[in-house]
Scaffold this active site. Structure first.
Site, PDB file in Angstrom:
ATOM      1  N   GLY A 175       0.853  -1.190   0.000  1.00 15.05           N
ATOM      2  CA  GLY A 175       0.000   0.000   0.000  1.00 15.05           C
ATOM      3  C   GLY A 175       0.884   1.234   0.000  1.00 15.05           C
ATOM      4  N   ARG A 176       1.364   1.564   1.201  1.00 15.84           N
ATOM      5  CA  ARG A 176       2.141   2.795   1.393  1.00 15.84           C
ATOM      6  C   ARG A 176       3.313   2.950   0.406  1.00 15.84           C
ATOM      7  NH1 ARG A 176       2.758   5.094   6.416  1.00 15.84           N
ATOM      8  NH2 ARG A 176       1.981   3.136   7.305  1.00 15.84           N
TER       9      ARG A 176
ATOM     10  N   CYS B 255     -10.205  22.510  16.558  1.00 25.11           N
ATOM     11  CA  CYS B 255     -10.164  22.770  18.001  1.00 25.11           C
ATOM     12  C   CYS B 255      -9.622  21.550  18.748  1.00 25.11           C
ATOM     13  CB  CYS B 255     -11.548  23.139  18.496  1.00 25.11           C
ATOM     14  SG  CYS B 255     -12.231  24.490  17.560  1.00 25.11           S
TER      15      CYS B 255
HETATM   16  C1  PLP Z   1      -3.667  -7.230   5.382  1.00 19.15           C
HETATM   17  C2  PLP Z   1      -2.945  -6.008   4.934  1.00 19.15           C
HETATM   18  N1  PLP Z   1      -2.281  -6.049   3.775  1.00 19.15           N
HETATM   19  C3  PLP Z   1      -1.622  -4.937   3.317  1.00 19.15           C
HETATM   20  C4  PLP Z   1      -1.603  -3.763   4.033  1.00 19.15           C
HETATM   21  C5  PLP Z   1      -0.867  -2.590   3.464  1.00 19.15           C
HETATM   22  O1  PLP Z   1       0.137  -2.143   4.310  1.00 19.15           O
HETATM   23  P1  PLP Z   1       1.151  -1.027   3.810  1.00 19.15           P
HETATM   24  O2  PLP Z   1       0.354   0.141   3.369  1.00 19.15           O
HETATM   25  O3  PLP Z   1       1.988  -0.721   5.000  1.00 19.15           O
HETATM   26  O4  PLP Z   1       1.943  -1.616   2.692  1.00 19.15           O
HETATM   27  C6  PLP Z   1      -2.282  -3.705   5.246  1.00 19.15           C
HETATM   28  C7  PLP Z   1      -2.251  -2.454   6.038  1.00 19.15           C
HETATM   29  O5  PLP Z   1      -2.552  -2.367   7.182  1.00 19.15           O
HETATM   30  C8  PLP Z   1      -2.971  -4.856   5.714  1.00 19.15           C
HETATM   31  O6  PLP Z   1      -3.629  -4.849   6.870  1.00 19.15           O
END
Ligand code: PLP
Length: 427
Positions: free
Chosen positions: A289-290, A356
């Site tokens: 993801g990240r 706030c």
């Molecule tokens: C099951 C699972 N896969 C993939 C990800 C993606 O993680 P990242 O954004 O750190 O790569 C997450 C994120 O919490 C997750 O829970």
């Protein structure tokens, strides 16, 4: 290098932000009478990050973690990469994926609390697999699958009890976290799968946490998955299609004027380590993801007011924690840049939002070239867990989003208006 000043302009991967932001803001003003903050995403950076996975792991399949940045236009970009499917965590994310053109069979569905209607949706659209996290969830999927007259594809998300070096809120593979099936539950899970006519075992999965830099913990996780896969295969007499190492690949939030790959997770090192071990014949999948979305986004905000303090100043911006909650939630640090080239006098600033709450800040006591009211600032590397975590707190509308393709931009989410916020309230 992500950002670079040339004369008095800030470039983001060769895109001139000063020109683009001027044009974007003129557009927002004339079309929506809007003058607030906005998110900007860079198509080329997303493509570059996706290619890195394909280059390093030629045998794998990837499932982009939709929750990190979920705009349908971003998902459409990902759809162009044939090795990428989606990792979704709710019925809503399944629907986003379908809307972006993915088939159900290109999605895996994670999460500890899937509801019956979400399971039904997943089964009806022929999901690749449900990544299940408890015995009760397996039984629930079995019941719904029996009712629908189909076979539910199941992947066991295991809790390997492997700690990683990251913020405690994003560590997910340790025994005391809510995630995954642990050693006590595993036998029962396997015996349900052995006896069920309505379930089919596809794979095993772990997700150790997020913002991880150490490749060795993934190898530890892979050993753990291989050992259990072998035991299950001989016990059930089947072949498991894949083991998934989840996501979690860490990035360097600090590198803005450099691209210091030594400080981010090394996909090439992990690939090397994987190639050195014995081939088990099971595919190794990933759910990044990240690593894909963080560098690809920025939050553009404007300085509303400057308040002097004894030996620093407070710059109050039009963006707040409701647009980017990471600093408040995890103590995350984002680099903040001015659109104008820093020169001359410097000052120390707290960069805060208008909400706030004392936790509504983006940075504390950072040195920046002297800011004045009306200046634009860039909150860098805000693509992941930024806009997706926005809220309407303080009755603040969701902000617009734009996608950059070199020097062209397109509006990919309109600014929300106040009436949208309270439209469901019965007055
Ligand atoms: C099951 C699972 N896969 C993939 C990800 C993606 O993680 P990242 O954004 O750190 O790569 C997450 C994120 O919490 C997750 O829970």
């Amino acid at each position: 290098m992500y950002y670079e000043y040339d004369n008095n302009n800030l470039f983001w991967k060769n895109s001139n932000l000063n020109n683009l932001c001027r044009e974007i803001e003129n557009n927002l003003k004339s079309l929506y009478n809007y003058s607030g903050p906005y998110f900007l995403y860079h198509e080329k950076i997303i493509q570059d990050r996706l290619e890195r996975f394909e280059k390093n792991f030629s045998e794998s399949r990837f499932y982009y973690s939709v929750k990190s940045l979920s705009n349908i236009n971003i998902l459409k970009l990902i759809k162009k990469f044939k090795t990428f499917g989606l990792d979704v965590v709710s019925g809503g994310e399944i629907q986003r994926g379908l809307e972006a053109g993915f088939k159900g069979s290109e999605m895996v569905y994670a999460g500890v609390g899937k509801k019956e209607d979400e399971i039904k949706l997943g089964l009806n659209c022929n999901l690749k697999s449900f990544h299940v996290e408890s015995i009760s969830e397996i039984r629930q999927i079995e019941q719904v699958a029996a009712r629908e007259g189909v076979k539910g594809p199941i992947t066991l998300r295991l809790n390997p009890d492997i700690a990683v070096d990251t913020h405690k809120y994003i560590m997910t593979g340790v025994e005391d976290s809510k995630f995954g099936i642990n050693a006590l539950e595993l036998n029962e899970a396997v015996s349900i799968l052995r006896d069920s006519k309505h379930l089919r075992l596809m794979g095993l999965q772990i997700h150790l946490g997020s913002q991880i830099l150490d490749t060795n913990v993934y190898m530890k996780g892979l050993d753990f998955l291989d050992k259990i896969a072998q035991e299950i295969e001989s016990s059930l007499g089947i072949k498991i299609e894949y083991v998934s190492l989840g996501g979690g690949f860490g990035i360097d939030y600090n590198s803005v004027f450099t691209t210091d790959s030594a400080k981010e997770f090394s996909l090439s090192e992990l690939s090397k380590q994987i190639l050195q071990r014995k081939n088990t014949g099971r595919r190794i999948d990933f759910e990044p993801g990240r690593f894909i979305s963080a560098h690809s986004g920025l939050l553009l905000a404007h300085v509303l007011y400057i308040k002097p303090r004894k030996d620093y100043s407070i710059a109050i911006t039009d963006a707040g924690m409701n647009e980017l909650i990471r600093p408040a939630l995890y103590g995350a640090k984002h680099r903040i840049l001015t659109l104008k080239n820093p020169s001359g006098s410097m000052n120390n600033y707290d960069i805060v939002g208008p909400i706030c709450e004392s936790s509504d800040f983006f940075a504390k006591k950072i040195a920046m070239s002297t800011l004045k009211e009306g200046d634009s600032i860039v909150i860098a590397h805000a693509g992941a867990y930024g806009s997706v975590m926005s809220s309407n707190y303080n009755s603040r509308p969701y902000v617009p989003e734009f996608l950059l393709d070199g020097e062209n931009f397109s509006l990919i989410r309109k600014p929300q208006n106040i009436q949208d916020i309270y439209s469901l309230e019965i007055i």
